[in-house]
Design a protein around this motif. Structure first.
Motif, PDB file in Angstrom:
ATOM      1  N   LEU A 102       8.334  -9.061   0.521  1.00 28.05           N
ATOM      2  CA  LEU A 102       7.388  -8.001   0.254  1.00 28.05           C
ATOM      3  C   LEU A 102       6.347  -8.289   1.696  1.00 28.05           C
ATOM      4  O   LEU A 102       5.870  -7.236   2.100  1.00 28.05           O
ATOM      5  N   ASN A 103       6.185  -9.519   2.020  1.00 28.32           N
ATOM      6  CA  ASN A 103       5.107  -9.464   3.224  1.00 28.32           C
ATOM      7  C   ASN A 103       5.801  -9.603   4.412  1.00 28.32           C
ATOM      8  O   ASN A 103       5.205  -9.825   5.541  1.00 28.32           O
TER       9      ASN A 103
ATOM     10  N   ARG B  72       4.580  -4.780   1.500  1.00 25.17           N
ATOM     11  CA  ARG B  72       3.285  -4.790   0.735  1.00 25.17           C
ATOM     12  C   ARG B  72       2.154  -3.940   1.613  1.00 25.17           C
ATOM     13  O   ARG B  72       1.572  -3.057   0.863  1.00 25.17           O
TER      14      ARG B  72
ATOM     15  N   VAL C 205      -0.844  -8.063  -4.496  1.00 28.15           N
ATOM     16  CA  VAL C 205      -0.627  -6.914  -3.470  1.00 28.15           C
ATOM     17  C   VAL C 205      -1.696  -6.654  -2.820  1.00 28.15           C
ATOM     18  O   VAL C 205      -1.664  -6.517  -1.403  1.00 28.15           O
TER      19      VAL C 205
END
Length: 246
Positions: free
Chosen positions: A164-165, A178, A146
């Protein structure tokens, strides 16, 4: 659409919607294809749900493991501080009794008073520097991925890592999950963006010597990461609901 892209069913959704909108969708061939596509989409949604639960459970287990060691260290510190506090009380009380009339000689009384004062101060300093530490290893470190934002994660499945990205390239203000997690860590003072190399290596390396405060901080970082991963299930549930309405 984002979560659908994460689990790779955008083309299946397009084909499914196309078949459903056809006037001849009641033919045996079309109905079979519709059923196959629907089963494949449901299968991928269910598989993704299992993956999210598995990763979330891993984050929770690591948080609990870290918290247990932190609580153990805190227990040792509290026990020692309790003993030092009792010792300081005894030394102070004994000094007060002896200098309060038990010792008639002023010179001796002054010496006893100074000695008890030094003893109390020494015990106070020992309480101030009452810090325990322990070597804590974490070769499998989700926080590392992360923090550094590696292209390919060694911890998270591709779909979760993509989620997440992801950020909208057309929106300069939108940040990925993130990036938002890192901002929370820095804004809450859990880790500084300009932190020294030793602290960065401690949290995002393979382990090192931790204090109880640093372990609690690490556990909190895992808790925040777990919460954001669980948010993915909300989008997944919304996608499943939308697929049912097509």
């Amino acid at each position: 659409m984002n979560i659908a892209n994460a689990i790779g069913i955008l083309q299946l959704m397009e084909r499914y919607a196309e078949l459903k909108s056809r006037k001849d969708n009641h033919t045996v061939a079309n109905r079979l294809e519709i059923l196959e596509i629907k089963q494949e989409m449901d299968n991928r949604v269910n598989t993704m749900s299992i993956e999210i639960s598995a990763v979330s459970s891993e984050m929770d287990c690591e948080e609990e493991r870290t918290s247990q060691v932190a609580n153990y260290l805190s227990g040792i510190q509290d026990e020692r501080e309790s003993k030092l506090t009792k010792g300081a009380i005894v030394v102070g009380a004994l000094g007060a009794i002896l200098t309060g009339g038990v010792i008639p000689d002023d010179r001796t009384s002054n010496i006893v008073g100074v000695t008890s004062g030094v003893g109390e101060a020494s015990l106070g300093l020992m309480m101030l520097f009452n810090k325990e530490s322990v070597t804590f290893q974490h070769q499998r470190n989700a926080l590392k991925d992360v923090w550094y934002g590696t292209e390919v994660s060694t911890i998270f499945p591709p779909a979760i890592w993509y989620y997440l990205n992801y950020h909208d390239p057309e929106s300069a203000d939108q940040k990925s999950l993130r990036q938002q997690i890192i901002e929370k860590w820095t804004s809450l003072g859990q880790i500084e963006t300009d932190a020294d190399d030793s602290l960065v290596e401690l949290y995002f390396g393979e382990g090192g010597v931790y204090s109880s405060e640093e372990l609690n901080n690490r556990a909190d970082m895992y808790d925040q990461l777990e919460s954001n991963i669980n948010l993915m299930k909300q989008d997944l549930n919304a996608l499943a609901f939308a697929l049912g309405k097509i």
